[in-house]
Design an enzyme around this catalytic site. Structure first.
Site, PDB file in Angstrom:
ATOM      1  N   GLY A   1       0.822  -1.203   0.000  1.00  0.00           N
ATOM      2  CA  GLY A   1       0.000   0.000   0.000  1.00  0.00           C
ATOM      3  C   GLY A   1       0.854   1.251   0.000  1.00  0.00           C
ATOM      4  O   GLY A   1       1.075   1.860   1.056  1.00  0.00           O
TER       5      GLY A   1
ATOM      6  N   SER B   1      -1.485  -4.089  -6.229  1.00  0.00           N
ATOM      7  CA  SER B   1      -1.456  -5.431  -6.795  1.00  0.00           C
ATOM      8  C   SER B   1      -1.855  -6.466  -5.756  1.00  0.00           C
ATOM      9  O   SER B   1      -1.446  -6.381  -4.593  1.00  0.00           O
ATOM     10  CB  SER B   1      -0.050  -5.753  -7.316  1.00  0.00           C
ATOM     11  OG  SER B   1       0.414  -4.752  -8.186  1.00  0.00           O
TER      12      SER B   1
ATOM     13  N   GLU C   1      13.297  -4.051  -4.973  1.00  0.00           N
ATOM     14  CA  GLU C   1      12.359  -4.299  -6.065  1.00  0.00           C
ATOM     15  C   GLU C   1      13.046  -4.788  -7.325  1.00  0.00           C
ATOM     16  O   GLU C   1      12.443  -5.475  -8.127  1.00  0.00           O
ATOM     17  CB  GLU C   1      11.566  -3.026  -6.390  1.00  0.00           C
ATOM     18  CG  GLU C   1      10.307  -2.896  -5.590  1.00  0.00           C
ATOM     19  CD  GLU C   1       9.357  -1.887  -6.197  1.00  0.00           C
ATOM     20  OE1 GLU C   1       8.159  -2.201  -6.273  1.00  0.00           O
ATOM     21  OE2 GLU C   1       9.789  -0.804  -6.582  1.00  0.00           O
TER      22      GLU C   1
END
Length: 396
Positions: free
Chosen positions: A134, A170, A251
């Site tokens: 989030g 997602s 990431e």
């Protein structure tokens, strides 16, 4: 520079290939395009949950973890690359547990308490709990410091009540937990007064609404919080910006090399389509195909060169390269198809909408490549400020 892997990595790769050949589901449903951060739609979510548990039972989750709280199959960075590449080559199901495994887990190991690690890491390693992220909000996408979602701490038990909205989330429909960035200091601005919170998704006060994309899928969601309870913060209250930035550092890296396996497969499909349609007789088409092939090889060498380095601008440079490359591939996929690229199957009726084929999905999905995960403008700013030492952009 030597871009090959040694015999130890080759043996690990052979083990991974053998296990995947024996265990990966054949014809995995609804595989995402090579660049997709999530599974295309979530119609196969129950099957993918079972697959996560299968991976966990065999020790293939948490290869890069310390091993203290799970991830018992220790692997070097090169071995993690080998596993990811073999996974992509096997056409195994798109992962639904990667957000917890690749993003939250290393962040908890670095910034969480032993109690948080003990509670959350083993279920991730077993493939039992799924997570979503989030971060983005309608007014805070690429500019994450503009977060407005607020949280109020309950001094009785240290929990927080969260109110606000997140977007482009997602896996929010299927996640068990969410880690989110919220403003815990009223009146604070920018990166000050933010906290990194952990929140269960199955509770009152949470409304998840799918976002239908132009490709027809609904990979992303809006999430509304109305007094939902977060169990606690990772790191100090108000220190969430540092934790969030550390998480973003996880990431990319290994995932960039794995992603390129899927890119190569897509390029091969576009090349074959050019042969079928006769488009490969056009010298301009051939030139574009050759350039895409050469650029893909260059991206791999660059990713190997920077793997495991502390170069803060390297992930941004890689993102700029592959996002534009993938968009050009999607455009070429439509070109080699000719007029048929804009049409659906002959038996299509308004009562039975058709599914996009792979080339059409590639073209439509890749339009977002230069936006999600940090827009091109943000990546160029990072490179300018962190690598080139140019004056920082003024903050309003």
């Amino acid at each position: 520079m030597d871009f090959t892997f040694g015999p130890e990595v080759d043996a690990f790769r052979a083990e991974a290939r053998q296990w995947l050949a024996a265990n990966a589901p054949a014809n995995a449903p609804a595989n995402a395009p090579a660049n997709s951060p999530v599974a295309t739609d979530m119609r196969a979510a129950p099957d993918r949950r079972a697959w996560e548990r299968t991976l966990g039972a065999a020790g293939w989750i948490g290869l890069g973890w310390s091993g203290t709280y799970g991830g018992n199959r220790r692997a070097t960075l090169a071995q993690q690359v080998a596993w990811g590449e073999e996974y992509a080559r096997a056409g195994a199901p798109v992962r639904t547990g990667h957000i917890g495994e690749k993003l939250l887990a290393p962040t908890l190991e670095a910034h969480g308490t032993p109690e948080q690690c003990e509670r959350f890491l083993p279920p991730i390693a077993r493939g039992e709990e799924l997570w979503c992220q989030g971060y983005s909000e309608p007014g805070a996408g690429s500019d994450l410091a503009g977060v407005r979602t607020a949280a109020v701490r309950d001094p009785a038990d240290g929990s927080y009540r969260v109110s606000g909205q997140k977007i482009w989330t997602s896996l929010a429909r299927d996640a068990d937990w969410c880690f989110l960035l919220a403003r815990t200091e009223p009146g604070s601005r920018r990166h000050h007064g933010l906290s990194f919170l952990l929140l269960p998704m199955d509770q009152p006060g949470i409304d998840v609404r799918p976002i239908r994309q132009m490709s027809g899928a609904a990979d992303f969601n809006e999430v509304f919080f109305d007094g939902a309870r977060a169990v606690g913060a990772v790191g100090a209250e108000g220190g969430g910006w540092q934790v969030a930035m550390a998480l973003l550092g996880h990431e990319r890296g290994v995932s960039t090399l794995v992603q390129q396996i899927g890119f190569g497969r897509e390029l091969a499909e576009v090349t074959e389509a050019a042969r079928r349609t006769g488009a490969d007789t056009d010298p301009m088409i051939r030139q574009r195909l050759i350039r895409l092939w050469a650029e893909l090889r260059t991206m791999r060498w660059n990713a190997l060169r920077t793997l495991g380095t502390a170069d803060l601008a390297a992930p941004s440079a890689a993102k700029l390269l592959w996002s534009a490359w993938h968009q050009r591939l999607g455009e070429l996929a439509m070109t080699v198809r000719g007029p048929s690229a804009a049409t659906g199957p002959r038996d299509w009726t308004p009562a039975a909408p058709y599914e996009l084929d792979a080339a059409q999905h590639l073209f439509l999905f890749s339009r977002a490549d230069t936006i999600y995960g940090g827009s091109d403008e943000v990546q160029r700013t990072i490179i300018a400020e962190r690598a080139l030492g140019l004056p920082r952009e003024p903050k309003g």
